[in-house]
Design a protein around this motif. Structure first.
Motif, PDB file in Angstrom:
ATOM      1  N   ILE A  70       7.320  -2.098   0.687  1.00 30.55           N
ATOM      2  CA  ILE A  70       6.865  -3.428   0.285  1.00 30.55           C
ATOM      3  C   ILE A  70       6.264  -4.159   1.487  1.00 30.55           C
ATOM      4  O   ILE A  70       5.209  -4.796   1.368  1.00 30.55           O
ATOM      5  CB  ILE A  70       7.998  -4.238  -0.380  1.00 30.55           C
ATOM      6  CG1 ILE A  70       8.290  -3.669  -1.782  1.00 30.55           C
ATOM      7  CG2 ILE A  70       7.649  -5.721  -0.464  1.00 30.55           C
ATOM      8  CD1 ILE A  70       9.521  -4.252  -2.460  1.00 30.55           C
ATOM      9  N   ALA A  71       6.898  -4.047   2.638  1.00 22.55           N
ATOM     10  CA  ALA A  71       6.369  -4.707   3.844  1.00 22.55           C
ATOM     11  C   ALA A  71       4.997  -4.135   4.214  1.00 22.55           C
ATOM     12  O   ALA A  71       4.076  -4.901   4.564  1.00 22.55           O
ATOM     13  CB  ALA A  71       7.342  -4.544   5.008  1.00 22.55           C
ATOM     14  N   LEU A  72       4.823  -2.826   4.141  1.00 22.87           N
ATOM     15  CA  LEU A  72       3.522  -2.213   4.443  1.00 22.87           C
ATOM     16  C   LEU A  72       2.454  -2.671   3.456  1.00 22.87           C
ATOM     17  O   LEU A  72       1.325  -2.987   3.843  1.00 22.87           O
ATOM     18  CB  LEU A  72       3.634  -0.680   4.398  1.00 22.87           C
ATOM     19  CG  LEU A  72       4.306  -0.005   5.577  1.00 22.87           C
ATOM     20  CD1 LEU A  72       4.533   1.473   5.295  1.00 22.87           C
ATOM     21  CD2 LEU A  72       3.475  -0.180   6.841  1.00 22.87           C
ATOM     22  N   LEU A  73       2.806  -2.691   2.181  1.00 20.45           N
ATOM     23  CA  LEU A  73       1.842  -3.102   1.156  1.00 20.45           C
ATOM     24  C   LEU A  73       1.517  -4.588   1.271  1.00 20.45           C
ATOM     25  O   LEU A  73       0.367  -4.994   1.086  1.00 20.45           O
ATOM     26  CB  LEU A  73       2.360  -2.755  -0.238  1.00 20.45           C
ATOM     27  CG  LEU A  73       2.541  -1.264  -0.521  1.00 20.45           C
ATOM     28  CD1 LEU A  73       3.157  -1.061  -1.904  1.00 20.45           C
ATOM     29  CD2 LEU A  73       1.233  -0.503  -0.384  1.00 20.45           C
ATOM     30  N   GLN A  74       2.520  -5.399   1.592  1.00 16.14           N
ATOM     31  CA  GLN A  74       2.275  -6.832   1.787  1.00 16.14           C
ATOM     32  C   GLN A  74       1.344  -7.050   2.970  1.00 16.14           C
ATOM     33  O   GLN A  74       0.449  -7.894   2.915  1.00 16.14           O
ATOM     34  CB  GLN A  74       3.596  -7.579   1.999  1.00 16.14           C
ATOM     35  CG  GLN A  74       3.437  -9.079   2.084  1.00 16.14           C
ATOM     36  CD  GLN A  74       2.962  -9.691   0.784  1.00 16.14           C
ATOM     37  OE1 GLN A  74       3.626  -9.579  -0.232  1.00 16.14           O
ATOM     38  NE2 GLN A  74       1.793 -10.343   0.795  1.00 16.14           N
ATOM     39  N   LYS A  75       1.541  -6.283   4.039  1.00  7.58           N
ATOM     40  CA  LYS A  75       0.674  -6.388   5.209  1.00  7.58           C
ATOM     41  C   LYS A  75      -0.763  -6.027   4.842  1.00  7.58           C
ATOM     42  O   LYS A  75      -1.705  -6.728   5.235  1.00  7.58           O
ATOM     43  CB  LYS A  75       1.176  -5.484   6.326  1.00  7.58           C
ATOM     44  CG  LYS A  75       0.358  -5.565   7.594  1.00  7.58           C
ATOM     45  CD  LYS A  75       0.912  -4.663   8.684  1.00  7.58           C
ATOM     46  CE  LYS A  75       0.021  -4.770   9.902  1.00  7.58           C
ATOM     47  NZ  LYS A  75       0.139  -3.648  10.790  1.00  7.58           N
ATOM     48  N   ALA A  76      -0.937  -4.956   4.074  1.00  8.92           N
ATOM     49  CA  ALA A  76      -2.285  -4.564   3.635  1.00  8.92           C
ATOM     50  C   ALA A  76      -2.916  -5.677   2.807  1.00  8.92           C
ATOM     51  O   ALA A  76      -4.101  -5.996   2.966  1.00  8.92           O
ATOM     52  CB  ALA A  76      -2.234  -3.262   2.835  1.00  8.92           C
ATOM     53  N   ALA A  77      -2.126  -6.291   1.942  1.00  9.01           N
ATOM     54  CA  ALA A  77      -2.634  -7.384   1.108  1.00  9.01           C
ATOM     55  C   ALA A  77      -2.979  -8.606   1.946  1.00  9.01           C
ATOM     56  O   ALA A  77      -4.021  -9.246   1.736  1.00  9.01           O
ATOM     57  CB  ALA A  77      -1.603  -7.744   0.039  1.00  9.01           C
ATOM     58  N   ASP A  78      -2.123  -8.937   2.897  1.00  8.23           N
ATOM     59  CA  ASP A  78      -2.342 -10.124   3.732  1.00  8.23           C
ATOM     60  C   ASP A  78      -3.565  -9.990   4.634  1.00  8.23           C
ATOM     61  O   ASP A  78      -4.192 -10.984   4.971  1.00  8.23           O
ATOM     62  CB  ASP A  78      -1.106 -10.410   4.585  1.00  8.23           C
ATOM     63  CG  ASP A  78       0.079 -10.892   3.764  1.00  8.23           C
ATOM     64  OD1 ASP A  78      -0.118 -11.278   2.582  1.00  8.23           O
ATOM     65  OD2 ASP A  78       1.205 -10.859   4.297  1.00  8.23           O
ATOM     66  N   GLU A  79      -3.877  -8.768   5.026  1.00  4.44           N
ATOM     67  CA  GLU A  79      -5.032  -8.540   5.907  1.00  4.44           C
ATOM     68  C   GLU A  79      -6.357  -8.582   5.151  1.00  4.44           C
ATOM     69  O   GLU A  79      -7.413  -8.667   5.762  1.00  4.44           O
ATOM     70  CB  GLU A  79      -4.883  -7.200   6.631  1.00  4.44           C
ATOM     71  CG  GLU A  79      -3.777  -7.214   7.661  1.00  4.44           C
ATOM     72  CD  GLU A  79      -3.521  -5.853   8.291  1.00  4.44           C
ATOM     73  OE1 GLU A  79      -4.100  -4.836   7.836  1.00  4.44           O
ATOM     74  OE2 GLU A  79      -2.717  -5.810   9.242  1.00  4.44           O
ATOM     75  N   GLU A  80      -6.302  -8.532   3.847  1.00  4.31           N
ATOM     76  CA  GLU A  80      -7.526  -8.492   3.035  1.00  4.31           C
ATOM     77  C   GLU A  80      -7.995  -9.901   2.707  1.00  4.31           C
ATOM     78  O   GLU A  80      -7.209 -10.736   2.276  1.00  4.31           O
ATOM     79  CB  GLU A  80      -7.278  -7.706   1.745  1.00  4.31           C
ATOM     80  CG  GLU A  80      -8.493  -7.552   0.886  1.00  4.31           C
ATOM     81  CD  GLU A  80      -9.684  -6.975   1.638  1.00  4.31           C
ATOM     82  OE1 GLU A  80     -10.730  -7.657   1.681  1.00  4.31           O
ATOM     83  OE2 GLU A  80      -9.572  -5.873   2.184  1.00  4.31           O
ATOM     84  N   THR A  81      -9.286 -10.153   2.918  1.00  3.77           N
ATOM     85  CA  THR A  81      -9.843 -11.469   2.595  1.00  3.77           C
ATOM     86  C   THR A  81     -10.997 -11.390   1.606  1.00  3.77           C
ATOM     87  O   THR A  81     -11.380 -12.404   1.030  1.00  3.77           O
ATOM     88  CB  THR A  81     -10.347 -12.164   3.874  1.00  3.77           C
ATOM     89  OG1 THR A  81     -11.352 -11.343   4.483  1.00  3.77           O
ATOM     90  CG2 THR A  81      -9.208 -12.412   4.849  1.00  3.77           C
ATOM     91  N   GLN A  82     -11.547 -10.212   1.394  1.00  6.93           N
ATOM     92  CA  GLN A  82     -12.746 -10.071   0.565  1.00  6.93           C
ATOM     93  C   GLN A  82     -12.472  -9.662  -0.881  1.00  6.93           C
ATOM     94  O   GLN A  82     -13.202 -10.049  -1.777  1.00  6.93           O
ATOM     95  CB  GLN A  82     -13.706  -9.045   1.188  1.00  6.93           C
ATOM     96  CG  GLN A  82     -14.146  -9.406   2.594  1.00  6.93           C
ATOM     97  CD  GLN A  82     -14.898 -10.718   2.640  1.00  6.93           C
ATOM     98  OE1 GLN A  82     -15.778 -10.981   1.829  1.00  6.93           O
ATOM     99  NE2 GLN A  82     -14.540 -11.579   3.587  1.00  6.93           N
ATOM    100  N   ILE A  83     -11.457  -8.857  -1.110  1.00  5.09           N
ATOM    101  CA  ILE A  83     -11.173  -8.356  -2.461  1.00  5.09           C
ATOM    102  C   ILE A  83      -9.803  -8.868  -2.892  1.00  5.09           C
ATOM    103  O   ILE A  83      -9.023  -9.337  -2.058  1.00  5.09           O
ATOM    104  CB  ILE A  83     -11.217  -6.804  -2.504  1.00  5.09           C
ATOM    105  CG1 ILE A  83     -10.174  -6.192  -1.560  1.00  5.09           C
ATOM    106  CG2 ILE A  83     -12.611  -6.279  -2.178  1.00  5.09           C
ATOM    107  CD1 ILE A  83     -10.057  -4.675  -1.642  1.00  5.09           C
ATOM    108  N   PRO A  84      -9.499  -8.792  -4.188  1.00  3.55           N
ATOM    109  CA  PRO A  84      -8.163  -9.218  -4.631  1.00  3.55           C
ATOM    110  C   PRO A  84      -7.069  -8.451  -3.874  1.00  3.55           C
ATOM    111  O   PRO A  84      -7.220  -7.259  -3.581  1.00  3.55           O
ATOM    112  CB  PRO A  84      -8.152  -8.873  -6.120  1.00  3.55           C
ATOM    113  CG  PRO A  84      -9.591  -8.875  -6.520  1.00  3.55           C
ATOM    114  CD  PRO A  84     -10.350  -8.372  -5.320  1.00  3.55           C
ATOM    115  N   LYS A  85      -5.980  -9.122  -3.584  1.00  2.00           N
ATOM    116  CA  LYS A  85      -4.894  -8.521  -2.821  1.00  2.00           C
ATOM    117  C   LYS A  85      -4.360  -7.252  -3.475  1.00  2.00           C
ATOM    118  O   LYS A  85      -4.018  -6.295  -2.785  1.00  2.00           O
ATOM    119  CB  LYS A  85      -3.785  -9.535  -2.590  1.00  2.00           C
ATOM    120  CG  LYS A  85      -4.233 -10.653  -1.644  1.00  2.00           C
ATOM    121  CD  LYS A  85      -3.083 -11.499  -1.191  1.00  2.00           C
ATOM    122  CE  LYS A  85      -3.520 -12.607  -0.265  1.00  2.00           C
ATOM    123  NZ  LYS A  85      -4.178 -12.177   0.948  1.00  2.00           N
TER     124      LYS A  85
END
Length: 188
Positions: A70-85
């Motif tokens: 979950i922490a890895l996936l949350q980090k991937a989501a948080d780093e994204e600004t162009q596409i939906p998390k």
């Protein structure tokens, strides 16, 4: 000379991390307590001052590994600004990196078939942790739990198949198809 405060907790964490890597890569049954302890840089005899048995360790690893994923996936989501998390989560989960790095990957594709034959206690913990993962996916995708469950199931199944074949091109095409279908679930 006494150990510093927090030493026992730190050692326990090293054992859980070693076991998580070993279980993700080789499964539960194939891994012995001495192997886990060696991976943690410790002797076999110290295991029982931290855990009653291997089953207790497996339960702790389920909790730890889902939190880690979950922490890895949350980090991937948080780093994204162009596409939906959720798309960032799908891209990470269904990546070659995640497929190939079993030692740090999600335990769901790695251990589900083995857990289905485990004790009721381990299955109970695994069920709770699966629920946490479904909640995470559902929340980040902003969908109900039914869609979140289907999305996670599709992603886990894709990783299982992509890791199972010995044809790199087929494995890559499974990941690509899985990404496409996972995203399609979000607009259905």
């Amino acid at each position: 000379m006494p150990y510093p405060e927090g030493h026992k907790l730190k050692v326990r964490g090293k054992i859980i991390e070693s076991a998580a890597q070993a279980f993700r890569t080789h499964g539960i049954r194939e891994i012995s307590v001495p192997f886990i302890m060696k991976g943690a840089g410790l002797t076999h005899g110290g295991f029982y001052s931290h855990f009653e048995n291997k089953e207790q360790l497996v339960a702790e690893v389920c909790r730890y590994a889902i939190s880690d994923t979950i922490a890895l996936l949350q980090k991937a989501a948080d780093e994204e600004t162009q596409i939906p998390k959720i798309h960032a989560v799908i891209h990470y989960y269904l990546s070659q990196h995640h497929r190939d790095r079993t030692e740090m990957g999600c335990i769901l594709p790695a251990l589900s078939s083995e857990i289905s034959r485990a004790s009721e206690e381990i299955r109970h913990i695994f069920t709770q942790e699966l629920g946490r993962m479904i909640d995470f996916i559902s929340n980040i995708a902003e969908v109900d739990k039914s869609v979140g469950s289907a999305l996670l199931s599709a992603m886990v199944g894709t990783v299982v198949l992509a890791r199972s074949v010995n044809d790199a091109a087929l494995s890559d095409s499974l990941l690509a198809a899985g990404k496409q279908q996972a995203k399609a679930l979000l607009v259905a």
